[in-house]
Design a protein around this motif. Structure first.
Motif, short mmCIF file in Angstrom:
data_model
loop_
_atom_site.label_atom_id
_atom_site.label_comp_id
_atom_site.label_asym_id
_atom_site.label_seq_id
_atom_site.Cartn_x
_atom_site.Cartn_y
_atom_site.Cartn_z
N LEU A 123 0.83 -1.20 0.00
CA LEU A 123 0.00 0.00 0.00
C LEU A 123 0.87 1.25 0.00
O LEU A 123 1.92 1.29 0.65
N GLU A 161 -2.36 -1.07 -3.81
CA GLU A 161 -3.52 -0.31 -3.36
C GLU A 161 -3.05 0.94 -2.62
O GLU A 161 -1.87 1.13 -2.37
N CYS A 174 -8.99 2.30 1.25
CA CYS A 174 -8.10 2.21 0.09
C CYS A 174 -8.85 2.77 -1.11
O CYS A 174 -9.94 3.31 -0.97
N ALA A 247 2.90 -1.25 4.08
CA ALA A 247 2.18 0.00 3.89
C ALA A 247 3.17 1.13 4.11
O ALA A 247 3.64 1.33 5.24
#
Length: 269
Positions: A123, A161, A174, A247
């Motif tokens: 992410l 994402e 997201c 992330a």
């Protein structure tokens, strides 16, 4: 294949308010072995959205039959259902609008989701924020310009994402999925009372997590909250559940909740 009000066609009246104003709602469902996964929940979602948007007189019996008809022809596919307010009205006014329009279409199921379930998703933080509007919060309405700009940022990078924030810098979701993280036996997910889409997978995940003995908190936090998360995962009706391996600079290795939820449960595979 596409159906518009039950007829196989691809043409929509240019006066339709979906074109004029984005006036309508939609849901996107997974088809497996000729059936819509979470069929009744998708119908209920559309009913609730139409109620909030004051779109009346939708023929739900016909829509139900059309969903089953298209799904029955597919082994693995994506079924998208759109309801518009129809054509009519003067300017923004709903007065004089015709009957709602039902648009159903099938497309191939995204094959990359199976790979993401194995490898885990990456992410990235995007710069496009979501505007706050409690009246529309949670709805999957047809105004998706924010997501289009977010997707453009993703397309320019290599992340799977996005980490999407609101205008106050708080985590929301997201680009096309809902976000969860875990610390111990506590699950967390962003509060969507101001903006964001309350996905069906999110709803089902919360219900099943509670049945499995996990607690779920709805929070307004900045991305830094993920720094000490033990597990992060994302979900939508198509994925349906994907673990997150990274992330931004934060990395995650645990899949404790992911494995418990997916074990012997085909809805999440």
């Amino acid at each position: 294949m596409m159906l518009i009000n039950g007829v196989a066609q691809h043409q929509l009246d240019a006066r339709d308010r979906a074109i004029q104003f984005g006036d309508g709602c939609f849901t996107t469902a997974r088809v497996r072995q000729g059936k819509v996964v979470w069929h009744n929940a998708h119908l209920m979602r559309l009913k609730q959205a139409c109620q909030r948007l004051m779109i009346a007189q939708t023929d739900w019996t016909k829509l139900d039959k059309e969903m089953r008809r298209l799904a029955s022809q597919q082994d693995q596919a994506v079924l998208k259902i759109i309801i518009t307010r129809g054509a009519g009205g003067r300017g923004y006014s709903m007065a004089g609008c015709g009957s709602p329009v039902r648009i159903l279409s099938c497309s191939p199921y995204p094959t990359h989701y199976s790979g993401l379930r194995e490898s885990g998703a990456h992410l990235m933080l995007v710069s496009t924020p979501l505007g706050s509007n409690p009246v529309l919060a949670g709805l999957k309405h047809l105004n998706r310009l924010e997501q289009i700009l977010i997707r453009a940022e993703l397309d320019a990078k290599t992340a799977d994402e996005a980490l999407v924030l609101d205008t106050e810098g708080r985590l929301v979701e997201c680009c096309a999925a809902n976000l969860f993280w875990r610390k111990g036996k506590q699950l967390f997910t962003p509060d969507l009372s101001r903006c964001g889409v309350a996905g069906l997978a999110r709803h089902h995940l919360i219900q099943q997590a509670q049945l499995l003995g996990w607690t779920v908190a709805f929070v307004r936090e900045t991305p830094e909250v993920l720094s000490d998360a033990e597990e992060v995962f994302i979900c939508n009706a198509l994925m349906p559940l994907v673990p997150v391996i990274q992330a931004e600079t934060y990395r995650f290795t645990s899949r404790a909740f992911y494995h418990q939820l997916t074990e012997n449960n085909d809805d999440w595979k």
